[in-house]
Design a protein around this motif. Structure first.
Motif, PDB file in Angstrom:
ATOM      1  N   LEU A  40       0.941  -1.219  -0.126  1.00  0.00           N
ATOM      2  CA  LEU A  40      -0.063   0.057   0.006  1.00  0.00           C
ATOM      3  C   LEU A  40       0.788   1.313  -0.084  1.00  0.00           C
ATOM      4  N   ASN A  78      -1.760   5.538  -2.899  1.00  0.00           N
ATOM      5  CA  ASN A  78      -2.525   6.275  -3.853  1.00  0.00           C
ATOM      6  C   ASN A  78      -3.732   4.726  -4.449  1.00  0.00           C
ATOM      7  N   GLN A  79      -4.830   5.193  -4.325  1.00  0.00           N
ATOM      8  CA  GLN A  79      -5.829   3.866  -4.553  1.00  0.00           C
ATOM      9  C   GLN A  79      -5.835   3.686  -5.949  1.00  0.00           C
ATOM     10  N   SER A  80      -5.684   4.774  -6.932  1.00  0.00           N
ATOM     11  CA  SER A  80      -5.580   4.434  -8.299  1.00  0.00           C
ATOM     12  C   SER A  80      -4.513   3.692  -8.729  1.00  0.00           C
ATOM     13  N   LEU A  82      -3.201   1.193  -6.902  1.00  0.00           N
ATOM     14  CA  LEU A  82      -3.369  -0.081  -6.491  1.00  0.00           C
ATOM     15  C   LEU A  82      -4.249  -0.786  -7.490  1.00  0.00           C
ATOM     16  N   LYS A  83      -5.124   0.018  -8.255  1.00  0.00           N
ATOM     17  CA  LYS A  83      -5.797  -0.570  -9.304  1.00  0.00           C
ATOM     18  C   LYS A  83      -5.076  -0.921 -10.613  1.00  0.00           C
ATOM     19  N   PRO A 103      -6.389  -2.680   1.685  1.00  0.00           N
ATOM     20  CA  PRO A 103      -6.792  -2.005   0.460  1.00  0.00           C
ATOM     21  C   PRO A 103      -5.964  -2.844  -0.625  1.00  0.00           C
ATOM     22  N   SER A 104      -4.831  -3.353  -0.516  1.00  0.00           N
ATOM     23  CA  SER A 104      -3.945  -3.764  -1.667  1.00  0.00           C
ATOM     24  C   SER A 104      -4.680  -5.309  -1.968  1.00  0.00           C
ATOM     25  N   ALA A 107      -7.867  -4.735  -3.994  1.00  0.00           N
ATOM     26  CA  ALA A 107      -7.409  -4.209  -5.275  1.00  0.00           C
ATOM     27  C   ALA A 107      -7.173  -5.476  -6.171  1.00  0.00           C
ATOM     28  N   SER A 174     -10.966   5.449   6.897  1.00  0.00           N
ATOM     29  CA  SER A 174     -11.112   4.934   5.708  1.00  0.00           C
ATOM     30  C   SER A 174     -10.167   3.678   5.635  1.00  0.00           C
ATOM     31  N   ASP A 175      -9.566   3.388   6.898  1.00  0.00           N
ATOM     32  CA  ASP A 175      -8.800   2.159   6.952  1.00  0.00           C
ATOM     33  C   ASP A 175      -9.394   0.916   7.462  1.00  0.00           C
TER      34      ASP A 175
END
Length: 330
Positions: A40, A78-80, A82-83, A103-104, A107, A174-175
């Motif tokens: 992440l 950065n979430q984008s 990850l995608k 989050p990782s 994704a 958000s975690d």
């Protein structure tokens, strides 16, 4: 005579070709598997997990750059990223993927339902919707949880803070891991009749102001497994020191950064568990026969220098335990 010579020459050519083909097959290198390793962000605990993963794979015979290709990607929070990084693994037909943090892992789960995914440091795999049956995973995902030993942590806080009136709990909304752990910890506080106040932040930019408000109303601070706060730990430590309030984080690396003490999951060892699990799956073990693993007991970590700065007495028995079985920072 010419025909005989031509015939003999043809035989030699054929035999030579056959020998070449046979030798080529014998010397052909076996396919090296590719592991996509997605992290992440940069922060000490995650760096320890990543190093542990490499060591764990090596324990199973998969040496980076020799018997396994590791495509390591860091999303820098950065979430984008990850995608796109998850899609990169899928497009290059990675044989296995590892997600460090929830989050990782989410994704990775979004891009494939077939490629094996190993969770590294996902606090609540079932609650995050990644695994339905932790004992017998039904899809393509299993892994290792970093759920902290909450009872040991609360007991330690009470032992070191016998006059504790109000405990502050701060986490990032958000975690997913932080939210899951904060809910479990507050439930435990209610059971143990520990008064607490909860504060949340949306991102690291909120930490300075929110922590200053919190520190005016509490006697000590607890931080769950929270990647955002871990990445900005110095901000929290600075404000807490100014207010003469101790921090008890869930993670050992955060103690080193300025927390006082904790019982925690050893992040490097957690990474080793993750890497070993990945190695077994690469060898052919089925996901359905690979249950989610938990670390059962925490290791005691104490920052003696920080405790002295804040006037907190650490019993000799705890110092000995930390020195021999955990970590003691002087």
């Amino acid at each position: 005579m010419k025909r005989l010579i031509t015939f003999i020459a043809a035989i030699f050519i054929f035999l030579g070709f056959a020998f070449f083909q046979s030798n080529t097959k014998q010397t052909a290198k076996p396919k090296i598997p590719t592991v996509g390793l997605l992290q992440l962000m940069n922060q000490p605990a995650l760096a320890q997990i990543q190093k542990g993963v490499i060591a764990g794979l090596k324990d199973e015979g998969y040496v980076k750059g020799k018997t396994v290709k590791i495509d390591y990607q860091n999303a820098q929070g950065n979430q984008s990223n990850l995608k796109s990084m998850s899609e990169k693994f899928e497009n290059e037909n990675a044989d296995l993927m590892i997600g460090i943090t929830t989050p990782s892992s989410l994704a990775l789960a979004d891009v494939t339902k077939k490629t094996p995914i190993v969770l590294g440091a996902v606090t609540d795999p079932k609650g995050a919707g990644l695994v339905k049956n932790e004992d017998h995973p039904e899809a393509n995902i299993t892994g290792v949880s970093d759920q902290a030993p909450l009872k040991e942590q609360l007991s330690l806080i009470r032992k070191l803070m016998p006059k504790l009136k109000t405990l502050g709990i701060i986490y990032t909304s958000s975690d997913n891991s932080a939210v899951a752990q904060y809910k479990l910890f507050t439930k435990l506080c209610r059971q143990e009749n520990v008064k607490y106040k909860v504060y949340s932040i949306s991102n690291s930019n909120d930490l300075n102001q929110v922590s200053q408000t919190m520190l005016q109303n509490v006697d000590a601070v607890y931080v769950p497994t929270d990647n955002t706060i871990a990445g900005a730990m110095q901000t929290l430590v600075k404000n807490a020191n100014n207010a003469n309030v101790p921090i008890f984080p869930a993670v050992d690396t955060m103690v080193k950064q300025g927390g006082v003490a904790t019982y925690s999951v050893n992040q490097y060892k957690l990474g080793i568990m993750t890497g070993r699990m990945a190695g077994r799956l690469l060898k052919g073990k089925k996901i359905s026969k690979t249950p989610v693993e938990y670390v059962k007991h925490g290791e005691l970590t104490i920052n003696l220098k920080q405790a002295k700065k804040l006037g907190i007495h650490i019993p000799d028995s705890l110092l000995k335990t930390a020195k021999t079985e955990g970590e003691l920072f002087k």
